[in-house]
Scaffold this active site. Sequence first.
Site, PDB file in Angstrom:
ATOM      1  N   HIS A 171       0.813  -1.220   0.000  1.00  0.00           N
ATOM      2  CA  HIS A 171       0.000   0.000   0.000  1.00  0.00           C
ATOM      3  C   HIS A 171       0.845   1.269   0.000  1.00  0.00           C
ATOM      4  CE1 HIS A 171       0.379  -0.159   4.525  1.00  0.00           C
ATOM      5  NE2 HIS A 171       0.377   1.152   4.383  1.00  0.00           N
ATOM      6  N   ASP A 186       0.095  -7.573   1.520  1.00  0.00           N
ATOM      7  CA  ASP A 186       0.494  -6.169   1.656  1.00  0.00           C
ATOM      8  C   ASP A 186       2.016  -6.024   1.646  1.00  0.00           C
ATOM      9  OD1 ASP A 186       0.131  -3.425   1.844  1.00  0.00           O
ATOM     10  OD2 ASP A 186       0.165  -3.429   4.031  1.00  0.00           O
ATOM     11  N   SER A 199       4.959   2.587   7.833  1.00  0.00           N
ATOM     12  CA  SER A 199       4.625   1.483   6.934  1.00  0.00           C
ATOM     13  C   SER A 199       5.832   1.032   6.133  1.00  0.00           C
ATOM     14  CB  SER A 199       3.537   1.922   5.945  1.00  0.00           C
ATOM     15  OG  SER A 199       2.273   1.847   6.531  1.00  0.00           O
TER      16      SER A 199
END
Length: 540
Positions: free
Chosen positions: A153, A183, A280
Site C-alpha cells: 500500500h 500487503d 509502513s
Amino acid sequence: MVLHLKQLLSKHFFQLTTIGITMKKLGLTLLTALVGGLIAVGGYKLVESKQESKMSFEERQQLHYANNPVPNVVSSTGNPDFTQAAAMVAPAVVNITTTYPGRSRGYGASPMDLFEEFFGMPRQRQPRSAPPAQATGSGVIISADGYIVTNNHVVEDATKIEVKLTDKRVVEAKIIGRDPNTDLALIKINEKGLPFVRFGDSDQVRIGEWVLAVGYPLGLESTVTAGIVSATGRSTGIIARELQQRQYQQRGYQSDDQPMVNTAVESFIQTDAVINKGNSGGPLVNANGELIGINSNIMTPTGTYAGYGFAIPVNLVKKIADDFIKYGTVKRGLIGISFQELNPSLAKELETKETTGLYVMEVVPDGAAEAAGIKKGDVITKLDGRVIQSSSDLQERIYRLRPGDKVKLSYKRDGKERDVTVTLREDTRASESSKEESEAKRSGTEIYNKLGAGFVPASEARKKELGVSSGVVVAQVHQGGLFDYFNVQRGLVITHVNGRPVNSADEVEAALADSERGIVRIVGVPQRGSRVELNVPIEY
C-alpha cells in the site's frame, strides 16, 4: 699461483651465476603462482557472483555473514539496552517518497499505514488533471545490491518512487513485484555495497520479548521505538477490506451474484512499540537487531497510534521476496478447501463435537484436499505436526509454500484423528490488483513502473524454442497498468524494447529510457515464426 687464482675466480663466478639463475627461476615461479592465485580468486569471485544471483535472499545473507562475522549483541546492563540493535538496523532503513499524478491519497495525502477506509475516512478521488500528490513511507534494505522490502500500500498507485538513504542520497526505485494479498512489495535501487538488515526467524518470536520498530513516522527523520510482542498470529481484517474494496471497484460498485473472494493472508505480529503514519514498510527487529517483521498497520479510533501495531512475519516476507526475483510473481500453493475457525457456539450450530480447529465447509473439486481424501465436515487440527490455533496459522504457513510442496495435515472425522499428506496445487485465481497511472515521458524507472508488469529472464530452452537470442517473459500484468490497458498477456516473450535486445528487468528499464515522442516500442514473440510489434504510448 696465478693459475690457482683463475680457477678460484672461475669457480665462484660459476656459483654466482648458478645462484642468479636459481633466483630468476624462483622469482618466475613465485610470479606464476601469484598470477595463478589472482586468476583463481578472480574466477572464484566471478563464479560466486553468478551463483549469488541465483541464491535466495537468506542464502545471500548467510554467505555475507560467513565472510563477515559480527559479534553477539550483549546488553551492557541488567536492563534492556537496544543501542547496539538500533545501530545495526538504522543504516538499512530508508524513507520512501511516492508520487501520484492526478489523484489524492486521502487524509494528509499519506499512504495510510492502516488504510483510510478502515477508520471511516474515505479516499478523496480527484480527476486526472488534479495536481500531483506525494506521500511517504518506509522500507528496509535486505541485500547489498539494492533490494528493498516495503508495504504494497506504500507503492501500489505510484508512478514515481524515490528512496532516501541514511547518507541523504535520493535515488529512484523500480517495482520488482507487489502482492496485495500480504500487503508486501519488493522494490530495487541501482546501488551496490549497501547496509542491510539481517533476517531473524519469526517462528521463534515469543510473546513478551522486546522489539524495536524503525521508520520515518509523521514526516520525521529515522526514528526508533521500543515495545514488546503482545500477540502473534493476529488478523485485523485490514488487508481483506482493501482487497474487497478493489473487487467492488472492478465491478463498478455493482452487486451481483458472484461472491467476493477473500485471498488476504493476515497473521500479524502484534506489538505495543509505537508505530505511526510513515512507519509502513519499516522493520520490526528483535534485541539482536534481526528482522522479524515488516510494520504494516495500526488499530486505532483516531488515525494515530493508540497502543496496537501489526507487522508481517519475516518468514513470509522472505518467501514473497524470493518469489519475485525467481518467478516475477508469487507462487501460491492451495490445499483446496474453504473453512471456518471453530468455537463452542459455531460447533453447536454445525452440530460437531469438536470445539477447536478448522471446520471444512467446502472441498474444491479436483483440488489437492479432495485428492488426499479430505471431506466436508472434517476438522483440521494440525499442520506438519503443529497444532492449528487459528485460521491465520494455516493461511500464513501454507502461503510460504509453493505448488508441488507437500504438507502433512491432521484432521478429525467421527472423533478419530487421521493424518494425510497433501500436495499443494497452483493458485489459478487472479491475485494482481495493481493500478498504475501514467503521464508524460520520464526516466526509464518511472516508465517501467507505469507498464504495470513484472519480468523474468527467458530460459535458454524457451529462447531456443522460439528461435530468438534475447528475451524476457512477462510474469505479471497488473490491472490498470499500460500492459493491462493494451492487453499484453502474461507469458509473452519480449525480445526488444525501443530497438534494444533485453534479457533482464534491468535491461528493460534501461531501454525504456530511450523512448521517443512518448512511445515505447516493444517486440514480442508469442510463438516460433510469429512476431508482434507494439507501440505503447506512455500517456493514455
